[in-house]
Design a protein around this motif. Structure first.
Motif, short mmCIF file in Angstrom:
data_model
loop_
_atom_site.label_atom_id
_atom_site.label_comp_id
_atom_site.label_asym_id
_atom_site.label_seq_id
_atom_site.Cartn_x
_atom_site.Cartn_y
_atom_site.Cartn_z
N PRO A 1 40.68 31.83 28.71
CA PRO A 1 41.71 32.05 29.73
C PRO A 1 41.48 33.39 30.45
O PRO A 1 41.11 34.38 29.82
CB PRO A 1 43.01 32.07 28.94
CG PRO A 1 42.70 31.40 27.64
CD PRO A 1 41.25 31.66 27.37
N ALA A 2 41.70 33.37 31.73
CA ALA A 2 41.54 34.59 32.53
C ALA A 2 42.91 35.24 32.70
O ALA A 2 43.91 34.54 32.88
CB ALA A 2 40.94 34.26 33.88
N ASP A 3 42.93 36.57 32.67
CA ASP A 3 44.20 37.24 32.93
C ASP A 3 44.47 37.22 34.44
O ASP A 3 43.61 36.91 35.24
CB ASP A 3 44.21 38.66 32.36
CG ASP A 3 43.12 39.54 32.94
OD1 ASP A 3 42.75 39.36 34.12
OD2 ASP A 3 42.64 40.43 32.22
N VAL A 4 45.68 37.55 34.82
CA VAL A 4 46.12 37.46 36.20
C VAL A 4 45.25 38.32 37.12
O VAL A 4 44.87 37.90 38.22
CB VAL A 4 47.62 37.86 36.33
CG1 VAL A 4 48.05 37.90 37.79
CG2 VAL A 4 48.48 36.90 35.53
N ALA A 5 44.89 39.50 36.67
CA ALA A 5 44.05 40.39 37.51
C ALA A 5 42.71 39.74 37.81
O ALA A 5 42.22 39.79 38.93
CB ALA A 5 43.85 41.73 36.80
N ARG A 6 42.12 39.10 36.82
CA ARG A 6 40.83 38.44 37.01
C ARG A 6 40.95 37.25 37.96
O ARG A 6 40.08 37.03 38.80
CB ARG A 6 40.25 37.99 35.66
CG ARG A 6 38.93 37.28 35.75
CD ARG A 6 37.82 38.19 36.21
NE ARG A 6 36.57 37.44 36.23
CZ ARG A 6 35.65 37.58 37.15
NH1 ARG A 6 35.77 38.48 38.10
NH2 ARG A 6 34.56 36.86 37.12
N VAL A 7 42.03 36.50 37.84
CA VAL A 7 42.26 35.36 38.72
C VAL A 7 42.35 35.84 40.17
O VAL A 7 41.73 35.27 41.08
CB VAL A 7 43.53 34.58 38.32
CG1 VAL A 7 43.90 33.56 39.38
CG2 VAL A 7 43.33 33.92 36.97
N HIS A 8 43.09 36.91 40.40
CA HIS A 8 43.23 37.45 41.77
C HIS A 8 41.91 38.01 42.28
O HIS A 8 41.62 37.93 43.47
CB HIS A 8 44.34 38.49 41.82
CG HIS A 8 45.71 37.90 41.72
ND1 HIS A 8 46.27 37.13 42.72
CD2 HIS A 8 46.61 37.92 40.70
CE1 HIS A 8 47.46 36.72 42.34
NE2 HIS A 8 47.70 37.18 41.12
#
Length: 124
Positions: A114-121
């Protein structure tokens, strides 16, 4: 020999499914012409993917028949789960011989997760 221009004919031709149409038929024809074994690497069933789309029911039914008629023509089968193997062995389904179907679990490398929100953005 016209289909294969290399120095040797392959012992095995492996095809991943899906896509089934026209891949399974073409792979089977080439394997038979060359005298090679055909292995289908099942990751899903094409007709079940079509069922989740807006594909016409007649197209889905034809895809179902296509996969069910061509699957037994392969020499061996790999699949990604015990549940998929059960479908391939089911007498009311594909009805393949148990000795011809092996499970080879398909797992992502440990680096994937799973990617954290910062990585997704950052990516999107």
């Amino acid at each position: 020999r016209l289909l294969f221009l290399g120095p040797e004919v392959p012992e095995v031709i492996m095809v991943q499914n899906p896509p089934a149409i026209p891949t399974l038929l073409v792979a089977w024809l080439v394997a038979r012409l060359l005298g090679s074994k055909l292995i289908i690497d099942w990751h899903n069933f094409g007709y079940t993917i079509m069922q989740t789309t807006n594909a016409p029911k007649v197209a889905t039914r034809l895809a179902f028949l296509y996969e069910h008629r061509l699957a037994p023509l392969a020499d061996s089968h790999l699949c990604v789960s015990a549940a998929m193997r059960a479908v391939l062995l089911d007498p009311d389904g594909f009805a393949l011989p148990p000795k011809d179907v092996a499970v080879f679990r398909d797992r992502p490398p440990a680096a994937f997760g799973p990617a954290d929100v910062a990585r997704v953005h950052e990516v999107w």
